[in-house]
Scaffold this motif. Structure first.
Motif, PDB file in Angstrom:
ATOM      1  N   ARG A   7       0.952  -1.202   0.043  1.00 38.68           N
ATOM      2  CA  ARG A   7      -0.037   0.041  -0.092  1.00 38.68           C
ATOM      3  C   ARG A   7       0.846   1.271  -0.203  1.00 38.68           C
ATOM      4  O   ARG A   7       0.649   2.240  -0.503  1.00 38.68           O
ATOM      5  CB  ARG A   7      -0.880   0.017   1.193  1.00 38.68           C
ATOM      6  CG  ARG A   7      -1.532   0.986   1.467  1.00 38.68           C
ATOM      7  CD  ARG A   7      -2.557   1.657   0.192  1.00 38.68           C
ATOM      8  NE  ARG A   7      -3.465   2.857   0.481  1.00 38.68           N
ATOM      9  CZ  ARG A   7      -2.855   3.972  -0.219  1.00 38.68           C
ATOM     10  NH1 ARG A   7      -1.637   4.057  -0.613  1.00 38.68           N
ATOM     11  NH2 ARG A   7      -3.547   5.163  -0.006  1.00 38.68           N
ATOM     12  N   VAL A   8       1.965   1.493   0.764  1.00 36.54           N
ATOM     13  CA  VAL A   8       2.901   2.505   0.799  1.00 36.54           C
ATOM     14  C   VAL A   8       4.283   2.071   0.506  1.00 36.54           C
ATOM     15  O   VAL A   8       4.713   1.018   0.885  1.00 36.54           O
ATOM     16  CB  VAL A   8       2.645   3.103   2.226  1.00 36.54           C
ATOM     17  CG1 VAL A   8       3.618   4.355   2.456  1.00 36.54           C
ATOM     18  CG2 VAL A   8       1.215   3.549   2.331  1.00 36.54           C
ATOM     19  N   TRP A   9       4.977   3.014  -0.182  1.00 35.85           N
ATOM     20  CA  TRP A   9       6.592   2.641  -0.195  1.00 35.85           C
ATOM     21  C   TRP A   9       7.066   4.322  -0.069  1.00 35.85           C
ATOM     22  O   TRP A   9       6.814   4.896  -1.075  1.00 35.85           O
ATOM     23  CB  TRP A   9       6.962   2.079  -1.329  1.00 35.85           C
ATOM     24  CG  TRP A   9       8.465   1.715  -1.476  1.00 35.85           C
ATOM     25  CD1 TRP A   9       9.529   2.767  -1.009  1.00 35.85           C
ATOM     26  CD2 TRP A   9       9.089   0.624  -1.517  1.00 35.85           C
ATOM     27  NE1 TRP A   9      10.614   2.095  -1.169  1.00 35.85           N
ATOM     28  CE2 TRP A   9      10.407   0.711  -1.422  1.00 35.85           C
ATOM     29  CE3 TRP A   9       8.688  -0.682  -1.779  1.00 35.85           C
ATOM     30  CZ2 TRP A   9      11.336  -0.434  -1.704  1.00 35.85           C
ATOM     31  CZ3 TRP A   9       9.489  -1.614  -1.977  1.00 35.85           C
ATOM     32  CH2 TRP A   9      10.946  -1.535  -2.020  1.00 35.85           C
ATOM     33  N   ASN A  10       7.335   4.719   1.069  1.00 35.17           N
ATOM     34  CA  ASN A  10       7.970   6.160   1.223  1.00 35.17           C
ATOM     35  C   ASN A  10       9.398   6.296   1.437  1.00 35.17           C
ATOM     36  O   ASN A  10      10.084   5.472   1.991  1.00 35.17           O
ATOM     37  CB  ASN A  10       7.212   6.895   2.343  1.00 35.17           C
ATOM     38  CG  ASN A  10       5.938   7.126   2.285  1.00 35.17           C
ATOM     39  OD1 ASN A  10       5.307   7.033   1.245  1.00 35.17           O
ATOM     40  ND2 ASN A  10       5.001   7.354   3.381  1.00 35.17           N
ATOM     41  N   ASP A  11       9.861   7.213   0.490  1.00 38.11           N
ATOM     42  CA  ASP A  11      11.346   7.295   0.582  1.00 38.11           C
ATOM     43  C   ASP A  11      11.382   8.544   1.713  1.00 38.11           C
ATOM     44  O   ASP A  11      11.473   9.659   0.999  1.00 38.11           O
ATOM     45  CB  ASP A  11      11.934   7.463  -0.752  1.00 38.11           C
ATOM     46  CG  ASP A  11      13.456   7.915  -1.035  1.00 38.11           C
ATOM     47  OD1 ASP A  11      14.143   8.292  -0.117  1.00 38.11           O
ATOM     48  OD2 ASP A  11      14.003   7.090  -2.038  1.00 38.11           O
ATOM     49  N   ASP A  12      11.936   8.432   2.889  1.00 37.17           N
ATOM     50  CA  ASP A  12      12.049   9.645   3.664  1.00 37.17           C
ATOM     51  C   ASP A  12      13.489   9.902   4.097  1.00 37.17           C
ATOM     52  O   ASP A  12      14.273   9.067   4.439  1.00 37.17           O
ATOM     53  CB  ASP A  12      11.233   9.171   4.876  1.00 37.17           C
ATOM     54  CG  ASP A  12       9.759   8.992   4.883  1.00 37.17           C
ATOM     55  OD1 ASP A  12       9.189   9.524   3.870  1.00 37.17           O
ATOM     56  OD2 ASP A  12       9.125   8.442   5.637  1.00 37.17           O
ATOM     57  N   THR A  13      13.668  11.215   4.008  1.00 33.01           N
ATOM     58  CA  THR A  13      14.892  11.946   4.331  1.00 33.01           C
ATOM     59  C   THR A  13      14.621  12.681   5.589  1.00 33.01           C
ATOM     60  O   THR A  13      13.816  13.403   5.289  1.00 33.01           O
ATOM     61  CB  THR A  13      15.498  12.655   3.131  1.00 33.01           C
ATOM     62  OG1 THR A  13      15.980  11.970   2.054  1.00 33.01           O
ATOM     63  CG2 THR A  13      16.811  13.265   3.942  1.00 33.01           C
ATOM     64  N   ILE A  14      15.136  12.273   7.039  1.00 35.55           N
ATOM     65  CA  ILE A  14      14.933  12.911   7.956  1.00 35.55           C
ATOM     66  C   ILE A  14      16.255  13.653   8.654  1.00 35.55           C
ATOM     67  O   ILE A  14      17.192  13.270   8.802  1.00 35.55           O
ATOM     68  CB  ILE A  14      14.251  11.894   8.957  1.00 35.55           C
ATOM     69  CG1 ILE A  14      13.232  11.057   8.646  1.00 35.55           C
ATOM     70  CG2 ILE A  14      13.854  12.545  10.555  1.00 35.55           C
ATOM     71  CD1 ILE A  14      12.994   9.460   9.255  1.00 35.55           C
ATOM     72  N   ILE A  38       7.575   1.217   4.440  1.00 39.00           N
ATOM     73  CA  ILE A  38       6.835   0.051   3.343  1.00 39.00           C
ATOM     74  C   ILE A  38       5.607  -0.320   4.448  1.00 39.00           C
ATOM     75  O   ILE A  38       5.822  -0.705   5.325  1.00 39.00           O
ATOM     76  CB  ILE A  38       7.717  -0.970   3.201  1.00 39.00           C
ATOM     77  CG1 ILE A  38       8.931  -0.534   2.407  1.00 39.00           C
ATOM     78  CG2 ILE A  38       6.856  -2.101   2.163  1.00 39.00           C
ATOM     79  CD1 ILE A  38       9.967  -1.563   1.887  1.00 39.00           C
ATOM     80  N   TRP A  39       4.526  -0.159   3.702  1.00 40.01           N
ATOM     81  CA  TRP A  39       3.388  -0.691   4.498  1.00 40.01           C
ATOM     82  C   TRP A  39       2.716  -1.679   3.454  1.00 40.01           C
ATOM     83  O   TRP A  39       2.507  -1.538   2.408  1.00 40.01           O
ATOM     84  CB  TRP A  39       2.202   0.369   4.535  1.00 40.01           C
ATOM     85  CG  TRP A  39       2.633   1.752   5.597  1.00 40.01           C
ATOM     86  CD1 TRP A  39       3.888   1.898   6.062  1.00 40.01           C
ATOM     87  CD2 TRP A  39       1.689   2.797   6.039  1.00 40.01           C
ATOM     88  NE1 TRP A  39       3.895   3.212   6.600  1.00 40.01           N
ATOM     89  CE2 TRP A  39       2.423   3.606   6.771  1.00 40.01           C
ATOM     90  CE3 TRP A  39       0.432   2.863   5.826  1.00 40.01           C
ATOM     91  CZ2 TRP A  39       2.005   4.558   7.521  1.00 40.01           C
ATOM     92  CZ3 TRP A  39      -0.143   4.086   6.264  1.00 40.01           C
ATOM     93  CH2 TRP A  39       0.743   4.776   7.306  1.00 40.01           C
ATOM     94  N   ILE A  40       2.341  -2.805   4.120  1.00 43.01           N
ATOM     95  CA  ILE A  40       1.605  -3.916   3.451  1.00 43.01           C
ATOM     96  C   ILE A  40       0.537  -4.398   4.267  1.00 43.01           C
ATOM     97  O   ILE A  40       0.187  -4.325   5.386  1.00 43.01           O
ATOM     98  CB  ILE A  40       2.562  -5.191   3.492  1.00 43.01           C
ATOM     99  CG1 ILE A  40       3.834  -4.897   2.846  1.00 43.01           C
ATOM    100  CG2 ILE A  40       1.801  -6.331   2.885  1.00 43.01           C
ATOM    101  CD1 ILE A  40       4.709  -5.978   2.869  1.00 43.01           C
TER     102      ILE A  40
END
Length: 233
Positions: free
Chosen positions: A41-48, A116-118
């Motif tokens: 459902r979600v694949w986020n590429d996050d820079t924190i 990543i959300w599944i």
């Protein structure tokens, strides 16, 4: 079928402390053609940014996998769990009936993650959290299962879905194969480097949406570190 989704075409938002790129619809970014891929459902590429992060917030009925690309992420939740997950390692949170958690970059430098959300196979269940190191040397030249809901993947972090999350590192010129199966959905992203997947060039941080490809042949065009999600419909 392999559809390359270039990194520079992804949706996203820059909040200052967080620069987020979304492979699928998420938050204020909506694309009716990109609502998920199989159970992914979600694949986020996050820079924190350093000494910032996600304050406490709730989730339920979702398998949330965090792959740390650079730096480290520190987790804490209302179950009393706390842990620090470093680059190359993985944490999994099964939200189940409900969990409240926070994720902070307490490091002096930038942290970069794939989130990543599944979608789980069933709703409910007691929430859980776990983390595990996965040395990159152990997955040199071969796919290693990082998180899985399949029998036989006891060395992986457990998730409550008919899905696997896998990691692979290859030196330039090396090749590895993975049996996906024609009835499965695959989504592959190079965390670093450039690869060719069944003849399709995939650049660093691009997505590759894969369907009806029984066998994946991955060739490193330069040194590459990549993550693959294999899910049911």
């Amino acid at each position: 079928m392999i559809e390359r989704r270039p990194f520079n075409g992804l949706g996203g938002a820059n909040h200052g402390w967080l620069d987020a790129k979304h492979h699928f619809s998420f938050a204020s970014y909506h694309d009716a053609q990109r609502m998920g891929w199989g159970a992914l459902r979600v694949w986020n590429d996050d820079t924190i940014a350093a000494n910032t992060g996600f304050p406490p917030h709730p989730h339920s009925d979702m398998e949330i996998i965090t792959y740390v690309r650079e730096g480290a992420i520190t987790h804490q939740d209302n179950l009393g769990n706390r842990g620090r997950t470093e680059a190359g390692d993985v944490q999994v949170m099964s939200a189940g009936t409900g969990i409240q958690h926070a994720e902070y970059n307490l490091e002096p430098g930038t942290t970069r993650i794939f989130q990543i959300w599944i979608i789980p196979d069933q709703r409910g269940g007691a929430p859980t959290w776990g983390a595990k190191p996965f040395p990159k040397g152990d997955r040199a030249g071969r796919f290693v299962v990082l998180a899985s809901g399949a029998q036989g993947d006891e060395d992986a972090l457990p998730i409550r879905a008919d899905a696997r999350v896998l990691g692979l590192t290859l030196a330039a010129g090396e090749t590895a194969q993975y049996e996906l199966g024609e009835d499965r959905f695959g989504y592959l992203v190079p965390a670093k480097g450039v690869a060719e997947v069944n003849g399709v060039r995939v650049e660093e941080r691009d997505g590759a949406a894969i369907r009806n490809e029984r066998t994946l042949t991955v060739t490193a065009l330069e040194d590459v570190e990549l993550v693959l999600v294999d899910t049911a419909a």
